[in-house]
Design an enzyme around this catalytic site. Structure first.
Site, PDB file in Angstrom:
ATOM      1  N   ASN A   1      -1.872   5.110   5.616  1.00 10.67           N
ATOM      2  CA  ASN A   1      -3.559   5.779   5.650  1.00 10.67           C
ATOM      3  C   ASN A   1      -4.022   4.886   5.573  1.00 10.67           C
ATOM      4  O   ASN A   1      -4.478   3.820   4.894  1.00 10.67           O
ATOM      5  CB  ASN A   1      -2.961   6.173   3.848  1.00 10.67           C
ATOM      6  CG  ASN A   1      -4.068   6.282   4.000  1.00 10.67           C
ATOM      7  OD1 ASN A   1      -5.111   7.307   4.517  1.00 10.67           O
ATOM      8  ND2 ASN A   1      -4.559   7.449   3.120  1.00 10.67           N
ATOM      9  N   TRP A   2      -4.938   4.854   6.697  1.00 17.10           N
ATOM     10  CA  TRP A   2      -6.440   3.884   7.208  1.00 17.10           C
ATOM     11  C   TRP A   2      -7.853   4.373   6.340  1.00 17.10           C
ATOM     12  O   TRP A   2      -7.841   3.629   6.257  1.00 17.10           O
ATOM     13  CB  TRP A   2      -6.408   4.044   8.656  1.00 17.10           C
ATOM     14  CG  TRP A   2      -5.201   3.481   9.835  1.00 17.10           C
ATOM     15  CD1 TRP A   2      -4.107   2.633   9.197  1.00 17.10           C
ATOM     16  CD2 TRP A   2      -5.874   2.661  10.902  1.00 17.10           C
ATOM     17  NE1 TRP A   2      -4.050   2.379   9.687  1.00 17.10           N
ATOM     18  CE2 TRP A   2      -4.230   2.131  11.266  1.00 17.10           C
ATOM     19  CE3 TRP A   2      -6.574   2.945  12.087  1.00 17.10           C
ATOM     20  CZ2 TRP A   2      -4.042   1.851  12.988  1.00 17.10           C
ATOM     21  CZ3 TRP A   2      -6.317   3.333  13.189  1.00 17.10           C
ATOM     22  CH2 TRP A   2      -5.115   2.586  13.801  1.00 17.10           C
ATOM     23  N   LYS A   3      -7.704   5.420   5.905  1.00 19.59           N
ATOM     24  CA  LYS A   3      -8.525   5.622   4.850  1.00 19.59           C
ATOM     25  C   LYS A   3     -10.072   6.099   5.930  1.00 19.59           C
ATOM     26  O   LYS A   3      -9.208   6.357   7.213  1.00 19.59           O
ATOM     27  CB  LYS A   3      -8.847   5.221   3.760  1.00 19.59           C
ATOM     28  CG  LYS A   3      -6.994   5.075   2.917  1.00 19.59           C
ATOM     29  CD  LYS A   3      -7.255   4.896   1.250  1.00 19.59           C
ATOM     30  CE  LYS A   3      -5.784   4.068   0.741  1.00 19.59           C
ATOM     31  NZ  LYS A   3      -6.016   4.275  -1.040  1.00 19.59           N
TER      32      LYS A   3
ATOM     33  N   HIS B   1      -4.579  13.572  -1.308  1.00 22.09           N
ATOM     34  CA  HIS B   1      -4.402  12.013  -1.845  1.00 22.09           C
ATOM     35  C   HIS B   1      -5.440  12.405  -3.098  1.00 22.09           C
ATOM     36  O   HIS B   1      -6.363  13.408  -2.683  1.00 22.09           O
ATOM     37  CB  HIS B   1      -4.845  11.625  -0.321  1.00 22.09           C
ATOM     38  CG  HIS B   1      -4.697  10.156  -1.413  1.00 22.09           C
ATOM     39  ND1 HIS B   1      -5.551   9.476  -1.580  1.00 22.09           N
ATOM     40  CD2 HIS B   1      -4.072   9.141  -0.728  1.00 22.09           C
ATOM     41  CE1 HIS B   1      -5.708   7.916  -2.291  1.00 22.09           C
ATOM     42  NE2 HIS B   1      -4.366   7.303  -0.958  1.00 22.09           N
TER      43      HIS B   1
ATOM     44  N   GLU C   1      -8.057  10.676  -3.831  1.00 26.61           N
ATOM     45  CA  GLU C   1      -9.437  10.591  -3.442  1.00 26.61           C
ATOM     46  C   GLU C   1      -9.569  11.833  -3.364  1.00 26.61           C
ATOM     47  O   GLU C   1     -10.731  12.251  -3.413  1.00 26.61           O
ATOM     48  CB  GLU C   1      -9.271   9.325  -2.488  1.00 26.61           C
ATOM     49  CG  GLU C   1      -9.207   7.743  -2.833  1.00 26.61           C
ATOM     50  CD  GLU C   1      -8.169   6.771  -1.839  1.00 26.61           C
ATOM     51  OE1 GLU C   1      -8.447   7.497  -0.476  1.00 26.61           O
ATOM     52  OE2 GLU C   1      -8.179   5.465  -2.312  1.00 26.61           O
TER      53      GLU C   1
ATOM     54  N   GLU D   1       1.999   8.568  -5.662  1.00 19.62           N
ATOM     55  CA  GLU D   1       0.267   6.821  -5.953  1.00 19.62           C
ATOM     56  C   GLU D   1      -0.199   7.038  -7.278  1.00 19.62           C
ATOM     57  O   GLU D   1      -1.040   8.344  -7.689  1.00 19.62           O
ATOM     58  CB  GLU D   1      -0.405   7.783  -4.645  1.00 19.62           C
ATOM     59  CG  GLU D   1       0.027   7.270  -3.710  1.00 19.62           C
ATOM     60  CD  GLU D   1      -0.531   6.998  -2.281  1.00 19.62           C
ATOM     61  OE1 GLU D   1      -0.733   5.614  -1.951  1.00 19.62           O
ATOM     62  OE2 GLU D   1      -1.612   7.249  -2.678  1.00 19.62           O
TER      63      GLU D   1
ATOM     64  N   GLY E   1      -5.213   0.478  -4.507  1.00 18.81           N
ATOM     65  CA  GLY E   1      -6.324  -0.449  -4.251  1.00 18.81           C
ATOM     66  C   GLY E   1      -6.648  -1.213  -5.185  1.00 18.81           C
ATOM     67  O   GLY E   1      -8.206  -1.830  -5.261  1.00 18.81           O
TER      68      GLY E   1
ATOM     69  N   SER F   1      -0.809  -0.240  -4.017  1.00 19.22           N
ATOM     70  CA  SER F   1      -1.079  -1.679  -3.850  1.00 19.22           C
ATOM     71  C   SER F   1       0.462  -2.644  -3.322  1.00 19.22           C
ATOM     72  O   SER F   1       0.980  -3.200  -4.006  1.00 19.22           O
ATOM     73  CB  SER F   1      -1.375  -2.530  -5.517  1.00 19.22           C
ATOM     74  OG  SER F   1      -2.591  -1.760  -5.470  1.00 19.22           O
TER      75      SER F   1
ATOM     76  N   GLY G   1      -1.726   1.779   2.051  1.00 18.63           N
ATOM     77  CA  GLY G   1      -3.923   1.817   2.233  1.00 18.63           C
ATOM     78  C   GLY G   1      -3.734   0.240   2.689  1.00 18.63           C
ATOM     79  O   GLY G   1      -3.888  -0.210   3.948  1.00 18.63           O
ATOM     80  N   GLY G   2      -4.550  -0.583   2.068  1.00 19.20           N
ATOM     81  CA  GLY G   2      -5.089  -2.068   2.249  1.00 19.20           C
ATOM     82  C   GLY G   2      -4.448  -2.212   2.817  1.00 19.20           C
ATOM     83  O   GLY G   2      -4.587  -2.660   5.042  1.00 19.20           O
TER      84      GLY G   2
END
Ligand code: 13P
Length: 234
Positions: A9-11, A98, A100, A156, A162, A194, A215-216
């Site tokens: 997930n590049w966000k 998600h 977010e 999640e 993150g 994470s 993610g990151g």
């Protein structure tokens, strides 16, 4: 080991086409086609079509997913993206619900439920993110067992996203078993929050998830490739 789903997930990253292209090309070059993995990259909408074309002869190595979509197929809905459009450009998955989006865009279970139904209707596979077990029943309300079988459910924990504080394997497994209690033992589940190349394997081997939602480190090709390599069926 069973096939692992590895979802990137590049966000809202990276911010330029060139960077997106470089990242995609690096990952595409760095990973091999392997029965042990299904790699799904979910970039921002604006890169999807471009990256699809960028796969050239490598068709099938990386699948593409979106990070959200509209709950309607078409119409006067300024700023929205239809699942019909996503399907047409070769997208296979859509991340929905998600944390977010729930937090910053006030997405409700009712709205997520509508989106899941429309995504399924259009032949796309939802990757449903949850951070509380009660969300499952609300998000999947009125969806047949057969259709639910096509959904990847990702746990999640909000506090692990993150933060560098990944959920420990025992606690993650407990939540995984709760999902499986509702959806069945064999239902594919993912862990996200994470993840790095050091902790990734444990979520499959110890917590019994079928894959990862990353993610990151999905923006760092070397570490992402290293993580993918852990799952090759040697
Ligand atoms: P991080 O891997 O950066 O914690 O993000 C997890 C996530 O939200 C993936 O959807």
């Amino acid at each position: 080991m069973k096939k692992a789903f590895i979802v990137a997930n590049w966000k809202m990253n990276p911010v330029t086409f060139k960077e997106a292209e470089n990242l995609f090309v690096s990952v595409n070059k760095g990973i091999k086609k392997d029965k042990g993995i299904e790699v799904i990259i979910c970039p921002p909408f604006v890169y999807l079509n471009f990256l699809k074309k960028n796969q050239k002869g490598e068709k099938g190595k990386i699948r593409l997913g979106a990070q959200n979509c509209s709950s309607q197929e078409k119409g006067a809905l300024t700023g929205e993206i239809s699942p019909v459009m996503l399907k047409k450009i070769g997208c296979e998955y859509v991340i929905l619900g998600h944390f977010e989006r729930r937090k910053y865009f006030s997405e409700t279970d009712e709205g997520i439920n509508k989106k899941i139904k429309l995504v399924l209707k259009n032949g796309l596979k939802p990757i449903l993110c949850i951070n509380e077990i009660l969300q499952i029943k609300k998000d999947l309300k009125g969806i047949s067992k057969k259709e639910i079988g096509k959904i990847l459910v990702a746990y999640e924990p909000a506090w692990a996203i993150g933060t560098g504080k990944a959920c420990d394997y025992t606690q993650a497994k407990k939540f995984n078993l709760l999902i499986k209690k509702v959806l069945g033992k064999k239902h594919p589940t993912l862990y996200g929050g994470s993840i790095n190349a050091q902790n990734a394997l444990g979520y499959i081997q110890k917590s019994e998830f079928s894959g990862l939602l990353i993610g990151g480190i999905s923006l760092k090709p070397k570490e992402f490739i290293k993580t993918v390599e852990l799952f090759y069926n040697k």
